[in-house]
Design an enzyme around this catalytic site. Structure first.
Site, PDB file in Angstrom:
ATOM      1  N   ARG A  21       0.832  -1.206   0.000  1.00  0.00           N
ATOM      2  CA  ARG A  21       0.000   0.000   0.000  1.00  0.00           C
ATOM      3  C   ARG A  21       0.873   1.265   0.000  1.00  0.00           C
ATOM      4  O   ARG A  21       0.541   2.263  -0.636  1.00  0.00           O
ATOM      5  CB  ARG A  21      -0.924  -0.014   1.216  1.00  0.00           C
ATOM      6  CG  ARG A  21      -1.860   1.164   1.259  1.00  0.00           C
ATOM      7  CD  ARG A  21      -2.976   0.957   2.262  1.00  0.00           C
ATOM      8  NE  ARG A  21      -3.948   2.040   2.185  1.00  0.00           N
ATOM      9  CZ  ARG A  21      -4.218   2.861   3.203  1.00  0.00           C
ATOM     10  NH1 ARG A  21      -3.613   2.711   4.359  1.00  0.00           N
ATOM     11  NH2 ARG A  21      -5.111   3.813   3.049  1.00  0.00           N
ATOM     12  N   HIS A  36       0.596   4.336  -2.660  1.00  0.00           N
ATOM     13  CA  HIS A  36       0.418   5.748  -2.282  1.00  0.00           C
ATOM     14  C   HIS A  36       1.556   6.599  -2.809  1.00  0.00           C
ATOM     15  O   HIS A  36       1.353   7.724  -3.259  1.00  0.00           O
ATOM     16  CB  HIS A  36       0.314   5.890  -0.754  1.00  0.00           C
ATOM     17  CG  HIS A  36      -1.035   5.533  -0.221  1.00  0.00           C
ATOM     18  ND1 HIS A  36      -1.549   6.060   0.938  1.00  0.00           N
ATOM     19  CD2 HIS A  36      -1.985   4.701  -0.697  1.00  0.00           C
ATOM     20  CE1 HIS A  36      -2.766   5.558   1.155  1.00  0.00           C
ATOM     21  NE2 HIS A  36      -3.047   4.727   0.181  1.00  0.00           N
ATOM     22  N   ASN A  94      -3.987   8.483   5.834  1.00  0.00           N
ATOM     23  CA  ASN A  94      -2.784   7.736   6.220  1.00  0.00           C
ATOM     24  C   ASN A  94      -3.132   6.548   7.097  1.00  0.00           C
ATOM     25  O   ASN A  94      -2.255   5.799   7.492  1.00  0.00           O
ATOM     26  CB  ASN A  94      -1.801   8.642   6.959  1.00  0.00           C
ATOM     27  CG  ASN A  94      -2.306   9.044   8.336  1.00  0.00           C
ATOM     28  OD1 ASN A  94      -3.374   8.638   8.757  1.00  0.00           O
ATOM     29  ND2 ASN A  94      -1.518   9.846   9.035  1.00  0.00           N
ATOM     30  N   HIS A 118      -5.889  -5.780  -2.797  1.00  0.00           N
ATOM     31  CA  HIS A 118      -6.738  -5.990  -1.622  1.00  0.00           C
ATOM     32  C   HIS A 118      -6.903  -7.469  -1.280  1.00  0.00           C
ATOM     33  O   HIS A 118      -7.759  -7.832  -0.489  1.00  0.00           O
ATOM     34  CB  HIS A 118      -8.091  -5.289  -1.822  1.00  0.00           C
ATOM     35  CG  HIS A 118      -7.979  -3.803  -1.818  1.00  0.00           C
ATOM     36  ND1 HIS A 118      -8.938  -2.948  -2.303  1.00  0.00           N
ATOM     37  CD2 HIS A 118      -6.970  -2.989  -1.380  1.00  0.00           C
ATOM     38  CE1 HIS A 118      -8.544  -1.690  -2.173  1.00  0.00           C
ATOM     39  NE2 HIS A 118      -7.339  -1.683  -1.619  1.00  0.00           N
TER      40      HIS A 118
HETATM   41  C1  HEM Z   1      -8.658   1.369  -6.511  1.00  0.00           C
HETATM   42  C2  HEM Z   1      -8.534   2.309  -5.621  1.00  0.00           C
HETATM   43  C3  HEM Z   1      -8.177   2.009  -4.193  1.00  0.00           C
HETATM   44  C4  HEM Z   1      -8.858   2.414  -3.098  1.00  0.00           C
HETATM   45  C5  HEM Z   1     -10.105   3.283  -3.077  1.00  0.00           C
HETATM   46  C6  HEM Z   1      -8.189   1.866  -1.951  1.00  0.00           C
HETATM   47  C7  HEM Z   1      -8.569   2.093  -0.645  1.00  0.00           C
HETATM   48  C8  HEM Z   1      -8.023   1.462   0.452  1.00  0.00           C
HETATM   49  C9  HEM Z   1      -8.446   1.663   1.808  1.00  0.00           C
HETATM   50  C10 HEM Z   1      -9.518   2.640   2.268  1.00  0.00           C
HETATM   51  C11 HEM Z   1      -7.719   0.840   2.588  1.00  0.00           C
HETATM   52  C12 HEM Z   1      -7.863   0.621   4.089  1.00  0.00           C
HETATM   53  C13 HEM Z   1      -7.223   1.675   4.936  1.00  0.00           C
HETATM   54  C14 HEM Z   1      -7.582   1.394   6.372  1.00  0.00           C
HETATM   55  O1  HEM Z   1      -8.764   1.494   6.704  1.00  0.00           O
HETATM   56  O2  HEM Z   1      -6.691   1.059   7.173  1.00  0.00           O
HETATM   57  C15 HEM Z   1      -6.846   0.097   1.730  1.00  0.00           C
HETATM   58  C16 HEM Z   1      -5.961  -0.854   2.148  1.00  0.00           C
HETATM   59  C17 HEM Z   1      -5.062  -1.479   1.326  1.00  0.00           C
HETATM   60  N1  HEM Z   1      -4.851  -1.222  -0.008  1.00  0.00           N
HETATM   61 FE1  HEM Z   1      -6.048  -0.117  -1.205  1.00  0.00          FE
HETATM   62  N2  HEM Z   1      -7.120   1.138  -2.364  1.00  0.00           N
HETATM   63  C18 HEM Z   1      -7.069   1.192  -3.732  1.00  0.00           C
HETATM   64  C19 HEM Z   1      -6.113   0.627  -4.541  1.00  0.00           C
HETATM   65  C20 HEM Z   1      -5.050  -0.107  -4.070  1.00  0.00           C
HETATM   66  C21 HEM Z   1      -3.920  -0.507  -4.877  1.00  0.00           C
HETATM   67  C22 HEM Z   1      -3.699  -0.112  -6.317  1.00  0.00           C
HETATM   68  C23 HEM Z   1      -3.119  -1.266  -4.067  1.00  0.00           C
HETATM   69  C24 HEM Z   1      -1.810  -1.914  -4.417  1.00  0.00           C
HETATM   70  C25 HEM Z   1      -1.581  -2.502  -5.568  1.00  0.00           C
HETATM   71  C26 HEM Z   1      -3.757  -1.320  -2.779  1.00  0.00           C
HETATM   72  C27 HEM Z   1      -3.288  -2.046  -1.708  1.00  0.00           C
HETATM   73  C28 HEM Z   1      -3.837  -2.022  -0.447  1.00  0.00           C
HETATM   74  C29 HEM Z   1      -3.373  -2.866   0.646  1.00  0.00           C
HETATM   75  C30 HEM Z   1      -2.291  -3.925   0.568  1.00  0.00           C
HETATM   76  C31 HEM Z   1      -4.139  -2.506   1.766  1.00  0.00           C
HETATM   77  C32 HEM Z   1      -3.998  -3.082   3.185  1.00  0.00           C
HETATM   78  C33 HEM Z   1      -3.024  -2.237   3.972  1.00  0.00           C
HETATM   79  C34 HEM Z   1      -2.686  -2.795   5.328  1.00  0.00           C
HETATM   80  O3  HEM Z   1      -3.275  -3.787   5.770  1.00  0.00           O
HETATM   81  O4  HEM Z   1      -1.782  -2.234   5.968  1.00  0.00           O
HETATM   82  N3  HEM Z   1      -4.907  -0.597  -2.806  1.00  0.00           N
HETATM   83  N4  HEM Z   1      -7.028   0.505   0.429  1.00  0.00           N
HETATM   84  C1  LIG Z   2      -1.720  10.204  10.458  1.00  0.00           C
HETATM   85  O1  LIG Z   2      -2.089  11.554  10.505  1.00  0.00           O
HETATM   86  C2  LIG Z   2      -2.400  12.031  11.795  1.00  0.00           C
HETATM   87  C3  LIG Z   2      -2.828  13.471  11.653  1.00  0.00           C
HETATM   88  O2  LIG Z   2      -3.678  13.671  10.559  1.00  0.00           O
HETATM   89  C4  LIG Z   2      -1.158  11.889  12.688  1.00  0.00           C
HETATM   90  O3  LIG Z   2      -1.466  12.307  14.010  1.00  0.00           O
HETATM   91  C5  LIG Z   2      -0.696  10.435  12.712  1.00  0.00           C
HETATM   92  O4  LIG Z   2       0.515  10.313  13.417  1.00  0.00           O
HETATM   93  C6  LIG Z   2      -0.487   9.934  11.289  1.00  0.00           C
HETATM   94  N1  LIG Z   2      -0.180   8.505  11.313  1.00  0.00           N
HETATM   95  C7  LIG Z   2       0.930   7.996  10.784  1.00  0.00           C
HETATM   96  C8  LIG Z   2       1.035   6.517  10.812  1.00  0.00           C
HETATM   97  O5  LIG Z   2       1.813   8.659  10.329  1.00  0.00           O
END
Ligand code: HEM
Ligand SMILES: *[C@@H]1O[C@H](CO)[C@@H](O)[C@H](O)[C@H]1NC(C)=O
Ligand SMILES: *[C@@H]1O[C@H](CO)[C@@H](O)[C@H](O)[C@H]1NC(C)=O
Ligand SMILES: *[C@@H]1O[C@H](CO)[C@@H](O)[C@H](O)[C@H]1NC(C)=O
Length: 319
Positions: free
Chosen positions: A61, A65, A93, A190
């Site tokens: 991820r 980003h 973030n 995902h």
């Molecule tokens: C298509 C548009 C995308 C959206 C709207 C999106 C949105 C998100 C969101 C909201 C999360 C969860 C954040 C949280 O609540 O902690 C997430 C997690 C994740 N995304 Fe996406 N994402 C997108 C595309 C991608 C792409 C292109 C990749 C990589 C190829 C990716 C890889 C991941 C991974 C691996 C996680 C899990 C992160 C973790 O467990 O630390 N995503 N994504």
């Molecule tokens: C994410 O952003 C908040 C403020 O918007 C900050 O306090 C926090 O430390 C940030 N988290 C990470 C993992 O950097």
């Protein structure tokens, strides 16, 4: 006249080849300057994974980003300084973590070949390793990215949101030269990781004025999401895994998506256009097709050019 025209064409060709030489990444970029680079990065990723199985998802991820804001230039790794709030402290973030893995890899690489390898390249290699070491495909990473000097929290608004519909997703990817095939294949990221309640809150409480729950969610799956995420959730770190095998890189994400058991509206949205729906079905029925497409799209995403210009010594600070 003909001579002038051919001279012009010749100079144009020279210019083109110089500019593509400057921008283009290549597989052999560090062959002479840092041949031991990749094993050093892989070692750091392996070590971190053995202590924390959430590391691969975090690295994948993080790279996504990075590439979606200012191109793949390690802007996601910079820390806020003075009045500047960096991307990593910007709004979405949530769950960005495991930055220490990149720092450890960078330290190992600096010890081998000081001042040569960009943090952006290290992150791209680490993301590839994260996928491969989770049971996914592997590929050769084109290298030669430069690290940028700018990172702004406000620019994280450019990332796609989990509430996006298919036209918003398509447009967001197209702005970076990525197709709908890239959108569907990369959403397969995902297959790894976890989401906090806030990222899918829109689907399970107050969906709209007449419905509490998104009717496109499978009812029993909706109930399980609601049971971990109350309407006014106060449990820190509550949430759900993105598929049923969250530490294994497989095609379960697409199989669950077809059963309406995916977490984000943006996942579900992939079923709302005939072209993206057909790709979801293809990837659900063939892990090989998914892997082939994922690799191609990852290489494309990780080649989005940034405005980077330097090789950082510490990935957290500009030089
Ligand atoms: C298509 C548009 C995308 C959206 C709207 C999106 C949105 C998100 C969101 C909201 C999360 C969860 C954040 C949280 O609540 O902690 C997430 C997690 C994740 N995304 Fe996406 N994402 C997108 C595309 C991608 C792409 C292109 C990749 C990589 C190829 C990716 C890889 C991941 C991974 C691996 C996680 C899990 C992160 C973790 O467990 O630390 N995503 N994504
Ligand atoms: C994410 O952003 C908040 C403020 O918007 C900050 O306090 C926090 O430390 C940030 N988290 C990470 C993992 O950097
Ligand atoms: C997607 O959302 C945008 C912004 O809310 C809206 O203008 C557009 O009509 C929506 N598209 C689809 C296909 O629902
Ligand atoms: C709520 O969403 C459902 C399903 O998309 C739709 O049929 C209904 O018209 C919506 N209700 C309102 C008030 O927007």
């Amino acid at each position: 006249m003909a001579a002038i025209v051919s001279l012009l064409i010749f100079s144009l060709l020279v210019l083109l080849s110089i500019s593509s030489f400057v921008n283009a990444l290549n597989l052999n970029y560090y062959d002479h300057t840092c041949p031991q680079l990749e094993p050093a990065v892989t070692k750091a990723v392996k070590k971190a994974m053995s202590n924390d199985k959430t590391v691969p998802a975090a690295l994948l991820r993080m790279h996504f980003h990075d590439c979606f804001i200012r191109g793949c230039d390690a802007s996601v790794l910079l820390e806020s300084k003075g009045k500047n709030t960096a991307e990593k402290d910007g709004p979405p973030n949530i769950s960005l973590h495991a930055f220490y893995v990149i720092d450890n890899a960078k330290k190992a690489v600096e010890a081998l070949c000081p001042g040569v390898v960009s943090c952006a390249d290290i992150l791209a290699i680490a993301a590839r390793d994260a996928v491969a070491l989770s049971g996914g495909p592997t590929w050769e990473v084109p290298k030669g990215r430069k690290d940028g000097r700018i990172s702004k929290a406000t620019e994280t608004r450019q990332l796609p949101a989990p509430t996006f519909n298919i036209s918003q997703l398509t447009q967001n990817f197209a702005q970076r030269g990525l197709s709908v095939t890239d959108l569907v294949a990369l959403s397969g990221g995902h297959t790894l990781g976890f989401a906090h309640c806030s990222s899918f809150q829109n689907r399970i409480h107050n969906f709209n004025a007449s419905l509490d729950v998104d009717p496109t969610l499978h009812p029993s799956f909706a109930s399980s999401l609601r049971s971990v995420c109350a309407a006014h959730n106060k449990v820190k770190n509550a949430g759900a895994t993105l598929d049923s095998t969250a530490t294994i890189f497989d095609n379960a994400y697409y199989k669950l998506l077809l059963q309406r058991k995916s977490v984000f509206s943006s996942d579900q949205a992939l079923l709302t256009s005939p072209k993206t729906k057909a790709l979801v079905s293809k990837f659900a029925s063939s892990k090989e097709e998914f892997e082939k497409a994922f690799v191609m799209s990852m290489i494309k995403m990780s080649s989005i050019t940034g405005g980077g210009q330097e090789i950082r010594l510490d990935c957290k600070v500009v030089r």
